[in-house]
Write a protein that holds these residues in place. Structure first.
Motif, mmCIF file in Angstrom:
data_model
loop_
_atom_site.group_PDB
_atom_site.id
_atom_site.type_symbol
_atom_site.label_atom_id
_atom_site.label_comp_id
_atom_site.label_asym_id
_atom_site.label_seq_id
_atom_site.Cartn_x
_atom_site.Cartn_y
_atom_site.Cartn_z
ATOM 1 N N ALA A 1 -5.031 -3.662 -30.273
ATOM 2 C CA ALA A 1 -4.109 -3.512 -31.407
ATOM 3 C C ALA A 1 -3.361 -4.809 -31.668
ATOM 4 N N ILE A 2 -2.947 -5.502 -30.577
ATOM 5 C CA ILE A 2 -2.214 -6.761 -30.754
ATOM 6 C C ILE A 2 -3.115 -7.832 -31.353
ATOM 7 N N ARG A 3 -4.342 -7.963 -30.818
ATOM 8 C CA ARG A 3 -5.253 -9.001 -31.322
ATOM 9 C C ARG A 3 -5.614 -8.752 -32.785
ATOM 10 N N ASP A 4 -5.829 -7.501 -33.155
ATOM 11 C CA ASP A 4 -6.149 -7.167 -34.553
ATOM 12 C C ASP A 4 -4.996 -7.571 -35.478
ATOM 13 N N ALA A 5 -3.770 -7.356 -35.042
ATOM 14 C CA ALA A 5 -2.606 -7.741 -35.839
ATOM 15 C C ALA A 5 -2.493 -9.255 -35.925
ATOM 16 N N GLN A 6 -2.824 -9.966 -34.816
ATOM 17 C CA GLN A 6 -2.755 -11.422 -34.842
ATOM 18 C C GLN A 6 -3.767 -12.009 -35.816
ATOM 19 N N ARG A 7 -4.969 -11.441 -35.850
ATOM 20 C CA ARG A 7 -5.988 -11.929 -36.802
ATOM 21 C C ARG A 7 -5.518 -11.724 -38.243
ATOM 22 N N LEU A 8 -4.913 -10.595 -38.498
ATOM 23 C CA LEU A 8 -4.407 -10.325 -39.847
ATOM 24 C C LEU A 8 -3.292 -11.308 -40.204
ATOM 25 N N ALA A 9 -2.439 -11.627 -39.239
ATOM 26 C CA ALA A 9 -1.340 -12.561 -39.495
ATOM 27 C C ALA A 9 -1.841 -13.964 -39.797
ATOM 28 N N GLU B 1 5.763 2.643 -22.502
ATOM 29 C CA GLU B 1 5.863 1.260 -22.937
ATOM 30 C C GLU B 1 4.671 0.863 -23.805
ATOM 31 N N THR B 2 3.473 1.228 -23.398
ATOM 32 C CA THR B 2 2.303 0.875 -24.212
ATOM 33 C C THR B 2 2.350 1.569 -25.580
ATOM 34 N N GLU B 3 2.839 2.791 -25.618
ATOM 35 C CA GLU B 3 2.999 3.475 -26.915
ATOM 36 C C GLU B 3 4.013 2.741 -27.786
ATOM 37 N N GLU C 1 -5.968 2.164 -21.207
ATOM 38 C CA GLU C 1 -4.720 2.097 -21.962
ATOM 39 C C GLU C 1 -4.353 0.653 -22.261
ATOM 40 N N ILE C 2 -4.608 -0.241 -21.263
ATOM 41 C CA ILE C 2 -4.283 -1.656 -21.462
ATOM 42 C C ILE C 2 -5.140 -2.253 -22.568
ATOM 43 N N GLN C 3 -6.432 -2.005 -22.514
ATOM 44 C CA GLN C 3 -7.339 -2.572 -23.509
ATOM 45 C C GLN C 3 -7.052 -2.025 -24.911
ATOM 46 N N ARG C 4 -6.723 -0.786 -24.966
ATOM 47 C CA ARG C 4 -6.392 -0.185 -26.272
ATOM 48 C C ARG C 4 -5.195 -0.905 -26.892
ATOM 49 N N THR C 5 -4.188 -1.209 -26.086
ATOM 50 C CA THR C 5 -2.983 -1.877 -26.598
ATOM 51 C C THR C 5 -3.278 -3.332 -26.939
ATOM 52 N N ARG C 6 -4.055 -4.023 -26.067
ATOM 53 C CA ARG C 6 -4.398 -5.418 -26.358
ATOM 54 C C ARG C 6 -5.207 -5.531 -27.647
ATOM 55 N N ARG D 1 5.897 -7.789 -23.651
ATOM 56 C CA ARG D 1 6.288 -6.441 -23.224
ATOM 57 C C ARG D 1 5.126 -5.726 -22.548
ATOM 58 N N LEU D 2 3.909 -5.920 -23.059
ATOM 59 C CA LEU D 2 2.732 -5.315 -22.432
ATOM 60 C C LEU D 2 2.527 -5.884 -21.033
ATOM 61 N N ASP D 3 2.687 -7.192 -20.879
ATOM 62 C CA ASP D 3 2.525 -7.813 -19.553
ATOM 63 C C ASP D 3 3.528 -7.244 -18.563
ATOM 64 N N ARG D 4 4.751 -7.013 -18.999
ATOM 65 C CA ARG D 4 5.745 -6.451 -18.090
ATOM 66 C C ARG D 4 5.385 -5.021 -17.705
ATOM 67 N N ALA D 5 4.851 -4.264 -18.665
ATOM 68 C CA ALA D 5 4.450 -2.890 -18.357
ATOM 69 C C ALA D 5 3.307 -2.871 -17.345
ATOM 70 N N ILE D 6 2.347 -3.792 -17.492
ATOM 71 C CA ILE D 6 1.221 -3.867 -16.553
ATOM 72 C C ILE D 6 1.724 -4.220 -15.159
ATOM 73 N N ALA D 7 2.739 -5.073 -15.090
ATOM 74 C CA ALA D 7 3.268 -5.489 -13.786
ATOM 75 C C ALA D 7 3.868 -4.331 -13.010
#
Length: 465
Positions: free
Chosen positions: A392-400, A442-444, A385-390, A421-427
């Protein structure tokens, strides 16, 4: 023109009118004189007689020429009078056509203008008739000065007739758009009424066929019966109710009759569809009752293995499912009763309610099983679940960063917030009793926020291209 003008113009347009009684008396006296004094009159007449006989006095030379000119003026005036009269009669038909169809201000103004033209036509027509009546060009003793005056008056009358005819022609040209519209509507009238009658016949035939199959279709019969008075008015015709109203009524009857016919033709299939849905929804309600019975064991396992936050919102599912299924079964009974009574709209409405109840119950029952499955998966391996969310974030950053040396703050800021927010959810997973359901929600939420940023970037790129 007024009735007196029309009566006057019904006399011979060549100008030969019934003469006053004094002229008739003169003619009789001439005949009597010939009978009483044949020898004397014969002797007087012989010296001046031409070959072929006759008693008409000719005043040759210029006098006869003036008489001929006067007669030519009379003939020309008669021709102009005839043309004006014919044009006015034709135009009156056009005006009556417009009046039958159009009640707009423009049409009313045209009627008033035509009436004013009619009064002007009466004036010049009376001028012509008076000129003809004032001079008998066939008199034997016609004086040359009288003939000249007759020619002048008749020529003036002709000129006035021609001038007013020109006004009438211009009025007719200006009237053409209104007339074209009126004629178009009149051309539509008969076919529109015929289509309405045909539609009513088709609806009646379709309704008879449905009843023959055992379906009552009382509501359709009532709707068809309500069109009876409309058909009566159509049969009474546009002369009584007006062309625009008749066209509107024909269109309305056509539309309503077609609707009745279509529903009548679809009624057997509709009845069969209601029967099928009754069976299908009964089966589904029974299946949901069985599935709802499995929710309690699922809740027991959730309570045993996970924190209360992971299952508290599911506590009421078994009770709510049982209530919803009972409500659905009651509505099914009402739908079946409506079907037996052939209240098709009521049956359809009840079935829609049953479907909505079963859908919500299905979602609630499925949610318990889905919750246990997802919690089992994340408790065994949260990294997926963590990798799936990360990702998505990295793909959006590359597009930005595409085509940029620095990201746009409008995009960078929300993406940075997603990372935090993802880091807080992992914690939250580091405790003794992790709240896996909070982690999953949170990841959703992070992925939804990332997806929104991606959509904004793509929209801006699309506008830029």
């Amino acid at each position: 023109m007024d009735p007196q003008g029309d009566t006057a113009r019904e006399r011979d347009v060549t100008g030969t009118h019934a003469r006053p009684d004094s002229r008739a008396g003169a003619t009789v006296r001439d005949v009597l004189a010939l009978i009483a004094f044949p020898v004397v009159l014969g002797a007087v007449a012989l010296p001046g007689a031409f070959a072929g006989g006759g008693t008409r006095r000719w005043f040759g030379g210029r006098g006869e020429s003036v008489r001929a000119d006067a007669q030519a003026a009379k003939d020309a005036a008669a021709a102009a009078f005839y043309e004006l009269d014919t044009a006015q009669r034709d135009l009156r038909i056009s005006i009556e056509t417009i009046m039958a169809v159009d009640s707009s201000p423009g049409a009313r103004r045209a009627v008033d203008d035509f009436a004013a033209l009619g009064r002007r036509i009466d004036e010049v027509s009376n001028q012509y008739i008076n000129a003809v009546d004032a001079h008998d060009l066939d008199r034997d003793d016609l004086d040359a000065s009288v003939a000249a005056r007759a020619r002048t008056e008749l020529a003036a009358a002709k000129d006035e007739l021609v001038r007013v005819k020109g006004e009438l022609d211009r009025f007719e040209q200006n009237l053409r758009p209104l007339l074209d519209t009126a004629e178009t509507q009149l051309a539509r009238l008969a076919p529109a009424v015929e289509r309405a009658r045909h539609a009513l016949l088709g609806a009646s035939t379709a309704l008879d066929a449905v009843r023959a199959s055992g379906l009552r279709a009382d509501d359709l019969a009532a709707r068809l019966a309500s069109l009876g008075p409309e058909l009566t008015k159509l049969n009474q015709g546009a002369g009584q109710h007006g062309v625009p109203e008749t066209l509107q009524r024909a269109d309305r009857v056509l539309r309503d009759a077609e609707a009745v016919r279509a529903e009548a033709e679809q009624l057997p299939a509709r009845a069969a569809e209601i029967d099928r849905r009754l069976v299908s929804l009964r089966t589904r309600a029974q299946a949901l009752t069985t599935r709802a019975g499995n929710v309690d064991p699922i809740l027991s396992e959730l309570r045993r293995r996970f924190t209360a936050a992971c299952w508290q919102d599911l506590q009421q599912v078994p009770e709510q499912a049982a209530v919803s299924v009972r409500q659905a079964e009651d509505k099914l009974k009402e739908a079946a009763a409506a079907r037996d009574e052939q209240r098709w709209a009521d049956a359809t409405s009840r079935l829609s309610t049953v479907r909505a109840l079963l859908n919500s119950t299905d979602e609630a029952v499925s949610a318990a099983g889905d919750r246990l499955q997802r919690l089992n998966a994340v408790s065994k391996d949260p990294q997926q679940e963590i990798q799936r969310t990360r990702f998505a974030i990295r793909d959006a950053q590359r597009l930005a960063m595409s085509g940029r040396t620095t990201p746009d703050p409008r995009h960078a800021r929300p993406l940075d917030d997603c990372v935090a927010r993802l880091d807080r959810a992992i914690a939250t997973l580091e405790g003794r009793h992790p709240d896996y359901w909070h982690f999953l929600t949170e990841t959703e939420a992070v992925r939804r926020a990332v997806a929104q940023v991606v959509a904004d970037i793509r929209e801006e790129l699309g506008h830029g291209s």
